[in-house]
Design an enzyme around this catalytic site. Structure first.
Site, PDB file in Angstrom:
ATOM      1  N   GLY A  23       0.755  -1.250   0.000  1.00 52.76           N
ATOM      2  CA  GLY A  23       0.000   0.000   0.000  1.00 52.76           C
ATOM      3  C   GLY A  23       0.779   1.289   0.000  1.00 52.76           C
ATOM      4  O   GLY A  23       0.209   2.357  -0.227  1.00 52.76           O
ATOM      5  N   CYS A  29     -14.461   2.736 -28.253  1.00 49.39           N
ATOM      6  CA  CYS A  29     -15.710   3.460 -28.501  1.00 49.39           C
ATOM      7  C   CYS A  29     -16.482   3.774 -27.239  1.00 49.39           C
ATOM      8  O   CYS A  29     -17.603   3.309 -27.058  1.00 49.39           O
ATOM      9  CB  CYS A  29     -16.557   2.679 -29.478  1.00 49.39           C
ATOM     10  SG  CYS A  29     -15.682   2.551 -31.033  1.00 49.39           S
ATOM     11  N   GLU A  30     -15.883   4.485 -26.333  1.00 48.54           N
ATOM     12  CA  GLU A  30     -16.635   5.104 -25.241  1.00 48.54           C
ATOM     13  C   GLU A  30     -15.871   6.304 -24.702  1.00 48.54           C
ATOM     14  O   GLU A  30     -14.646   6.352 -24.781  1.00 48.54           O
ATOM     15  CB  GLU A  30     -17.004   4.108 -24.143  1.00 48.54           C
ATOM     16  CG  GLU A  30     -15.918   3.297 -23.555  1.00 48.54           C
ATOM     17  CD  GLU A  30     -16.501   2.325 -22.515  1.00 48.54           C
ATOM     18  OE1 GLU A  30     -16.894   2.811 -21.457  1.00 48.54           O
ATOM     19  OE2 GLU A  30     -16.559   1.122 -22.803  1.00 48.54           O
TER      20      GLU A  30
HETATM   21  N1  LLP Z   1      -1.666  -6.962  -0.447  1.00 41.47           N
HETATM   22  C1  LLP Z   1      -2.984  -7.050  -0.654  1.00 41.47           C
HETATM   23  C2  LLP Z   1      -3.793  -7.967   0.171  1.00 41.47           C
HETATM   24  C3  LLP Z   1      -3.592  -6.259  -1.641  1.00 41.47           C
HETATM   25  O1  LLP Z   1      -4.911  -6.339  -1.834  1.00 41.47           O
HETATM   26  C4  LLP Z   1      -2.804  -5.383  -2.418  1.00 41.47           C
HETATM   27  C5  LLP Z   1      -3.400  -4.557  -3.466  1.00 41.47           C
HETATM   28  C6  LLP Z   1      -1.419  -5.345  -2.181  1.00 41.47           C
HETATM   29  C7  LLP Z   1      -0.892  -6.134  -1.171  1.00 41.47           C
HETATM   30  C8  LLP Z   1      -0.489  -4.457  -2.964  1.00 41.47           C
HETATM   31  O2  LLP Z   1      -0.782  -3.116  -2.779  1.00 41.47           O
HETATM   32  P1  LLP Z   1       0.211  -1.994  -3.381  1.00 41.47           P
HETATM   33  O3  LLP Z   1       1.498  -2.101  -2.625  1.00 41.47           O
HETATM   34  O4  LLP Z   1       0.402  -2.297  -4.821  1.00 41.47           O
HETATM   35  O5  LLP Z   1      -0.489  -0.723  -3.154  1.00 41.47           O
HETATM   36  N2  LLP Z   1      -5.596  -1.495  -9.363  1.00 41.47           N
HETATM   37  C9  LLP Z   1      -5.381  -0.423  -8.410  1.00 41.47           C
HETATM   38  C10 LLP Z   1      -4.688  -0.916  -7.154  1.00 41.47           C
HETATM   39  C11 LLP Z   1      -5.390  -2.082  -6.493  1.00 41.47           C
HETATM   40  C12 LLP Z   1      -4.682  -2.618  -5.285  1.00 41.47           C
HETATM   41  C13 LLP Z   1      -5.307  -3.890  -4.842  1.00 41.47           C
HETATM   42  N3  LLP Z   1      -4.650  -4.533  -3.747  1.00 41.47           N
HETATM   43  C14 LLP Z   1      -4.617   0.716  -9.094  1.00 41.47           C
HETATM   44  O6  LLP Z   1      -4.325   0.612 -10.283  1.00 41.47           O
HETATM   45  O7  LLP Z   1      -4.348   1.743  -8.479  1.00 41.47           O
END
Ligand code: LLP
Length: 424
Positions: free
Chosen positions: A242, A349-350
């Site tokens: 995160g 197309c959106e």
């Molecule tokens: N651990 C778990 C349980 C998670 O659900 C996630 C991300 C991570 C780790 C990794 O998080 P990060 O370090 O990458 O922030 N598609 C979205 C982000 C979705 C994140 C989902 N979970 C975007 O493009 O911003």
């Protein structure tokens, strides 16, 4: 820091001009830098050195960029893998990441996936609800296995950032409350088919402020102490991913060093093995999406559209989260080039297929190449073939070499994937 920069009037990735890749492989194309992936991993790992915290398990979140060559690059550097499906576990194993460094997370794991994870011998299965605990215990008992589990807690803190990627509030679907975690941990400890290893949390993504993390982690520490006070064994504390990355023009997130320092303050003296699940932090700024301008459409009434050959199916983040990606021409513009406002759009197309509006860019023309920066995480991994546009290729650069690590499927490949029903 990353390894994309202008040299000799062109944008390079390490020792390769991006225009050379576009020429060889065609556009649109994702390009990743090995050196940046390795550097980001080393910086994150290095941040914990000398803090007396032992060696944390850094389980890279495969969902951010799941290409097997990317996983192998990180695995060789020492990364584990945080996975959320059988497919992701298989990718991590195929990349040579040992099961002892694989974490299996996710809110809805099927019986088949749990059985697969047990057989693979993953290091930690994160349990997100009581029905999941019961299902895993039945499957493990039938196999005579004793998988290691962590209970995923929902710390009920607000991490800020986009609502679609915030996970740590009690109204979100993830994890259980502290009270439930205590009950489930005790229940699992009574069960000979389960080995409670620890507790886990993950409060959201692209977090740019340490305050909610400190709050969540402090609550997690309290739970470890509370469980131990009940005579239960807690060996691992998984604090999730995160931590945000610098997207050009956006609030700057704290450095990994400051994050690690905060963690050290919170867990001082606790004696647990720490685990982390960073995804974006490792991959986002290690990748770009290169695209060609199909044409510039200047409306007589005013707006000027830069129509690209990449669309929302290739990079959905702007459409889905209003995400900002810096867009750079591959040819360095002259220092005195006049800037004007473009609406940068794809061919889908959106109207949602708009990457950005009113972006100031130097004069652009059909055939010019541009790069979307910070596209290494949640770019290719979230792409689709909407509008029957085949998935686009991925290329990995190392020094002055590059390799196609996912080829562009041909139109024939796309059609061959769909056999006609026998009666048609
Ligand atoms: N651990 C778990 C349980 C998670 O659900 C996630 C991300 C991570 C780790 C990794 O998080 P990060 O370090 O990458 O922030 N598609 C979205 C982000 C979705 C994140 C989902 N979970 C975007 O493009 O911003």
């Amino acid at each position: 820091m990353n390894h994309f920069d202008y040299r000799d009037g062109e944008l390079w990735c390490e020792g390769v001009a991006l225009s050379a890749i576009a020429k060889a492989v065609g556009t649109p194309v994702y390009v990743y830098s090995s050196a940046t992936l390795e550097r980001h991993f080393a910086v994150f790992r290095g941040a914990f050195e000398g803090l007396g915290l032992g060696e944390p398990l850094i389980a890279y979140a495969v969902k951010a960029n799941s290409n097997v060559s990317v996983l192998r690059t990180l695995g060789l550097a020492g990364a584990g893998a945080d996975t959320v499906s059988e497919g992701e576990i298989r990718r991590a194993l195929a990349a040579g990441i040992p099961a002892s460094r694989i974490v299996f997370s996710g809110v809805g794991k099927t019986a088949k996936e749990l059985a697969f994870a047990i057989e693979a011998g993953v290091s930690e299965i994160n349990i997100e609800s009581e029905p999941e605990l019961d299902l895993l215990s039945q499957i493990a008992a039938a196999k005579g296995a004793r998988p290691a589990i962590a209970i995923r807690v929902n710390p009920d803190v607000s991490a800020g950032g986009h609502a679609k990627i915030s996970t740590g509030k009690s109204e979100n679907k993830f994890g259980v409350s502290f009270a439930e975690a205590e009950r489930l941990y005790a229940k699992a400890s009574q069960n000979p088919a389960l080995r409670p290893l620890g507790i886990a949390c993950h409060i959201g993504s692209q977090i740019t402020d340490l305050t909610p993390m400190r709050e969540a982690f402090t609550k997690m520490r309290g739970l470890v102490e509370h469980l131990r006070g009940q005579g239960l064994v807690v060996e691992r504390l998984d604090l999730g991913g995160g931590l945000g990355v610098p997207y050009f023009n956006q609030p700057s997130p704290p450095e990994p060093k400051a994050f690690a320092q905060m963690v050290a303050e919170v867990v001082r003296g606790l004696d647990v093995q720490l685990a982390f699940e960073p995804g974006r932090l490792i991959a986002a700024n290690a990748g770009v999406l290169v695209s060609e301008v199909i044409h510039v459409h200047q409306r007589p009434e005013g707006r000027k559209f830069l129509v690209l050959d990449a669309g929302m199916n290739d990079l959905i983040r702007p459409a889905m989260y209003d995400a900002y990606h810096d867009i750079r021409p591959l040819k360095a513009p002259a220092a005195d080039a006049p800037l004007s406002a473009y609406d940068v759009v794809g061919p889908v197309c959106e109207t949602g297929d708009t990457f950005t509006r009113d972006r100031l860019l130097p004069p652009m023309a059909a055939g010019d190449l541009v790069a979307f920066l910070s596209a290494g995480a949640y770019g290719a991994a979230m792409s689709s073939q909407y509008n029957s546009r085949p998935l686009i290729p991925e290329v990995l650069v190392k020094g002055d070499a590059f390799a196609v690590i996912r080829p562009r499927p041909s139109m024939e490949d796309m059609l061959a994937a769909e056999p006609l029903a026998a009666w048609l």
